[in-house]
Scaffold this active site. Structure first.
Site, mmCIF file in Angstrom:
data_model
loop_
_atom_site.group_PDB
_atom_site.id
_atom_site.type_symbol
_atom_site.label_atom_id
_atom_site.label_comp_id
_atom_site.label_asym_id
_atom_site.label_seq_id
_atom_site.Cartn_x
_atom_site.Cartn_y
_atom_site.Cartn_z
ATOM 1 N N GLY A 1 0.832 -1.205 0.000
ATOM 2 C CA GLY A 1 0.000 0.000 0.000
ATOM 3 C C GLY A 1 0.860 1.246 0.000
ATOM 4 O O GLY A 1 0.573 2.216 -0.695
ATOM 5 N N GLU B 1 1.963 5.751 7.630
ATOM 6 C CA GLU B 1 3.332 5.903 7.130
ATOM 7 C C GLU B 1 4.073 7.022 7.856
ATOM 8 O O GLU B 1 5.274 6.913 8.109
ATOM 9 C CB GLU B 1 3.325 6.154 5.623
ATOM 10 C CG GLU B 1 2.637 5.079 4.798
ATOM 11 C CD GLU B 1 3.120 3.674 5.115
ATOM 12 O OE1 GLU B 1 4.325 3.493 5.369
ATOM 13 O OE2 GLU B 1 2.285 2.751 5.115
#
Length: 931
Positions: A309, A346
């Protein structure tokens, strides 16, 4: 060619004084490795890298690159060998040298040449042998090398895009877990942190991005040389480089950090939402972790071909475009939420993972579990209307499903060779890891927990840490027995189910390991229990340290007394609302309040009945309503309760309105239908009719059309409900879906089919598609080929195999392997395989396995081909067939996945047999379907 990096000039000067010695270069098998390497899966620490000066020249047209580097080392123990990682690289002949200080005169430098260079391809190692022990202290290792910009979406690889009517290549890095070695020879393990200085030579019209800002740029003719600033200390897997053509938009955080989102030309506005999230989340994390963002900039890049992803590279985060871009007109509300969560995840890694890094892959969950948990904390802070902590329950459910297997693994899983790492990027490391962190935070309290994290970050900044290091810090800061509590959750696989029984003033609790097989397991946990009774204003908590436990609750005898002093007097009939007395309707007890603990609960019959009445009365919060349903479903899957109990409980949710509870109900319904349809095919229609009836009320409340000012959750729920109704053959929904689909084909900008409902319409259109009438299938392909929006392409791909015609399913699967589908998107077609097409899909997988293996074997996506096809079956014969095929055609890299898949299929088979033996179930289902 552009001028060389300054550091390399000194290297050339030094080496010019020496006559090069012919290098003996060999390729050896790993069976000889133990002689030099002691057979360890870890690199020896006799030589430590401190700084890499790396110079790369990618040739995008030739799909290759050249490189040279000078690595500053510390030689800390006597050795005549230097052992480091390299894979898919050619180290140029006679270019390897070592320059070290002469022990006799420290201001002179001695240059040594290795007498041999031994390459172990299987172990991805290079051993440089010298004819004398290397001098202790600082040294510089130099070499030149060549590599290929591969198409495997790992290492230094190529991605492609359309520009000016032609297809062009870009160069991208993806080094986690251990693929930096495919770009430059290195010590490719997380605990070999070093400083990285990159210099890149590229065509003048290309954008070049790396972890750090550009410090200098020079152009000579058509080639430019870019020098980047020195990085902080970091692991090799976080080094990043992207070369391509991009536009960008820019923002500034309140702390002054520059944030950019890079996209393909013309798509910058699709990065606007991600930019908004990033500029808000970075300061949130800086405050929460008590440490400012450590780098001068943050870039986020949408990459057309990307296996995962996203990837948290320090200062340069790369994303699959669907996880970063959001189009206000054509992306669904679920896509928007996904972008927010992925970006928050992230960016959390910039602290938890990048600044403080796990010592070895055994502690992967320290990166992923924490980033998953804290991403929900950040999203909740900035988007409270999304009720994201309720949705967090979905993660727990995913982890439960995998961790109920005998073939599960502990959170801290022993990792030998790094090739084993891909398979543990799973629901245990991510979802279970996140859930036990939330459980710990709930136990310690938010303030103590945050204080501990701040201390942990400060103590291990720019270092590596283990799980034990974290527990030690949290114990010190909180004064609580964190290690005692958490070791039982990280060092053993599985989780407990707590059976609770009321006896007068006492609640009797007993824990056993939950296994979907229903068999007893050996596990025992320290469980942080939470309990509330009839109200959420008072919550009792306690640590359950043994197999059994008692909780004193004054007055329980009055609340749960039954005739003759016996408990459990209502049995299955007690689950009917009319059998529950009014006195008991407001009296209930809930264990695992808010589903913050990673355990299931099985109540005695009286307590279960009171919870059912509490759900009817609207007394339970959404997370607890979900927990009661999912725990009951799990107990039925383990053959611990009759399926009639589950079906009766599902009926209670007819008037449910919460997004997360309803999506969980739909998920349970899919599992229920598959089991019933395989066990009793004659009951399949009644099962579909019953399930559809549960979804009709909330679906009618929302309708097909967007309502001005409606909530984000209602927008997401509409699509889930309508897709569910299509899947369960609700005729009214299917007819309306087809009508709107026809309008959409004529006018792509019509408002009658907004993005949230398109998947339902696409799947409905495919229901009638077959070999003799492929018009709907061809219409979807036309849309796919004409759109450049990734979210739209994904919606189409997951619908293509929804036909009931096995031949058309196979055609859709063939299309997934075509050049029209990006390799990271092929698995979406597998997700939509119809029940009628599952056997055709299995045959297709076997016939195409060699091709699939050649394309996807070097990454984790290969496991999706196994699970997406095989998990649809429910017979021991098919389990044997699956096991036999992969025994003959598999590989150690997917061994864990195959074992888990075979176990799942056998469990499906066990459930089918269990349902067949349940008396009166089919008649009861018919009653529910005709209500």
């Amino acid at each position: 060619m552009a001028a060389r990096v300054a550091a390399a000039a000194a290297i050339v000067l030094a080496s010019s004084f020496i006559i090069r010695r012919q290098l003996n270069r060999k390729t050896k098998s790993s069976k000889n490795l133990s002689k030099t390497y002691n057979g360890s899966p870890r690199l020896p620490r006799t030589v430590l890298p401190r700084r890499y000066n790396i110079e790369l020249t990618p040739d995008l047209d030739a799909r290759a690159f050249q490189g040279k580097q000078a690595i500053t080392l510390d030689i800390v123990e006597p050795t005549a060998n230097i052992i480091l990682n390299a894979a898919d690289l050619t180290i140029k002949k006679d270019t390897v040298w070592l320059r070290g200080k002469d022990s006799r005169q420290c201001y002179f430098w001695q240059i040594l040449w290795p007498v041999s260079q031994e390459l172990y391809e299987e172990e991805e190692l290079v051993i440089l042998k010298f004819d004398q022990p290397l001098p202790i202290g600082e040294a510089i290792l130099g070499m030149e090398f060549n590599g290929t910009l591969n198409d495997q979406m790992k290492g230094f690889y190529r991605s492609s895009y359309e520009a000016g009517g032609e297809r062009r290549n870009m160069a991208v890095t993806q080094f986690e877990p251990a693929d930096a070695r495919r770009c430059f020879p290195c010590w490719d393990e997380p605990n070999f942190k070093a400083v990285f200085k990159l210099t890149v030579h590229v065509h003048v019209d290309r954008v070049v991005l790396s972890n750090m800002p550009i410090v200098d740029e020079q152009a000579i003719g058509k080639i430019k040389t870019i020098h980047f600033e020195d990085s902080p200390l970091m692991s090799t897997y976080l080094v990043a480089l992207v070369v391509g053509e991009f536009d960008y938009i820019e923002g500034i955080t309140k702390e002054g950090n520059k944030v950019r989102v890079y996209t393909a030309h013309g798509k910058t506005e699709q990065g606007r939402f991600a930019l908004e999230v990033a500029t808000r989340v970075l300061p949130f994390y800086a405050e929460y972790f008590g440490t400012t963002y450590p780098l001068p900039k943050l870039d986020m890049v949408a990459v057309p071909d990307f296996a995962a992803g996203a990837m948290e590279n320090y200062g340069l985060v790369t994303y699959r475009d669907t996880q970063l871009l959001f189009d206000e007109k054509n992306s669904a509300a679920a896509n928007k939420q996904r972008v927010a969560i992925v970006v928050a995840h992230e960016l959390a890694h910039q602290w938890f993972g990048n600044l403080v890094t796990m010592e070895w892959w055994t502690h992967l969950w320290l990166n992923e579990g924490f980033a998953t948990w804290v991403s929900y904390l950040a999203v909740e802070h900035h988007f409270p209307e999304w009720k994201i902590w309720t949705q967090f329950s979905d993660l727990t459910v995913d982890a439960f499903r995998l961790d109920g297997l005998v073939q599960s693994h502990p959170i801290e899983v022993e990792v030998g060779h790094v090739r084993e790492v891909d398979e543990i990027f799973d629901a245990i490391s991510y979802e279970k890891g996140a859930t036990i962190i939330r459980m710990l935070q709930n136990y310690l309290g938010p303030q103590k927990f945050q204080k501990g994290l701040v201390s942990y970050i400060k103590r291990y900044a720019y270092k590596n840490a283990t799980t034990e290091d974290l527990w030690n810090v949290l114990s010190e800061e909180s004064g609580e027995p964190v290690r005692e509590l958490m070791n039982s959750w990280t060092k053993q696989k599985g989780y407990p189910v707590v059976f609770v029984k009321a006896k007068g003033d006492v609640l009797e609790l007993e824990q056993t390991q939950y296994l979907t097989s229903g068999l007893p397991g050996p596990g025992e946990w320290v469980i942080p229990l939470t309990l509330c009774r009839t109200t959420y204003t008072r919550i009792t908590s306690a640590l359950m340290r043994a197999k059994s436990h008692q909780v004193m609750k004054p007055g329980l005898d009055k609340l749960f007394e039954v005739e003759s002093g016996e408990t459990g007097g209502h049995a299955i009939n007690a689950l009917k609302a009319e059998d529950i007395s009014q006195e008991h309707r407001n009296d209930w007890l809930k264990l695992n309040v808010g589903q913050t603990g990673f355990y299931r609960v099985q109540y005695d019959e009286e307590l279960a009945a009171s919870l059912r009445s509490a759900i009817l009365a609207g007394a339970l919060e959404a997370t607890d309503r979900l927990g009661v349903l999912d725990d009951t479903y799990a107990l039925c899957k383990a053959c611990k309760q009759p399926f009639a109990i589950l079906l009766s409980l599902m009926e209670v949710y007819r008037c449910e309105t919460d997004y997360t509870v309803l999506t969980n109900l739909i998920g349970v319904a899919y599992g229920v239908f598959q089991a019933i349809a395989d066990a009793r095919p004659d009951a399949a229609k009644d099962a579909k009719r019953f399930i559809a009836s549960l979804l009709q009320h909330p679906a009618k409340r929302l309708g097909w059309d967007v309502v001005a000012g409606e909530s984000h959750l209602d927008s997401m729920l509409r699509g889930e409900l309508l897709t569910g109704l299509v899947d369960f053959n609700d005729e009214e929904t299917i007819m309306e879906a087809k009508r709107r689909f026809d309008i959409f084909l004529k006018d792509r900008s019509t408002s009658v089919l907004p993005p949230d409902t398109r998947k339902a319409a696409f799947k409905a259109a495919m229901l009638d598609a077959n070999g003799s009438d492929k018009s709907s299938y061809q219409a979807l392909l036309k849309i796919y080929r004409e759109t450049d929006l990734s979210h739209e392409k994904v919606r189409i791909l997951v619908s293509l195999a929804a036909s009931t015609d096995p031949n058309l399913v196979r055609e859709a699967l063939d299309f997934s392997l075509s050049s029209e589908v990006r390799s990271h998107d092929a698995v979406y077609v597998l997700n939509g395989i119809s029940r009628e097409g599952r056997e055709a899909a299995w045959i297709w997988l076997k016939e195409n396995w060699n091709k699939i293996w050649n394309i996807w074997s070097k990454g984790f996506l290969i496991t999706r081909f196994v699970t997406s096809v095989a998990l649809k079956f429910s017979s021991d014969e098919k389990a044997d067939e699956i096991n036999e095929f992969f025994t003959s055609n598999g590989n150690p890299a997917i061994e864990r996945t195959v074992s888990q898949t075979v176990e799942h299929v056998r469990l499906n088979s066990q459930l089918v047999r269990y349902i067949r033996e349940e008396e009166g179930l089919q008649e009861f289902l018919k009653q529910l379907a005709t209500k």
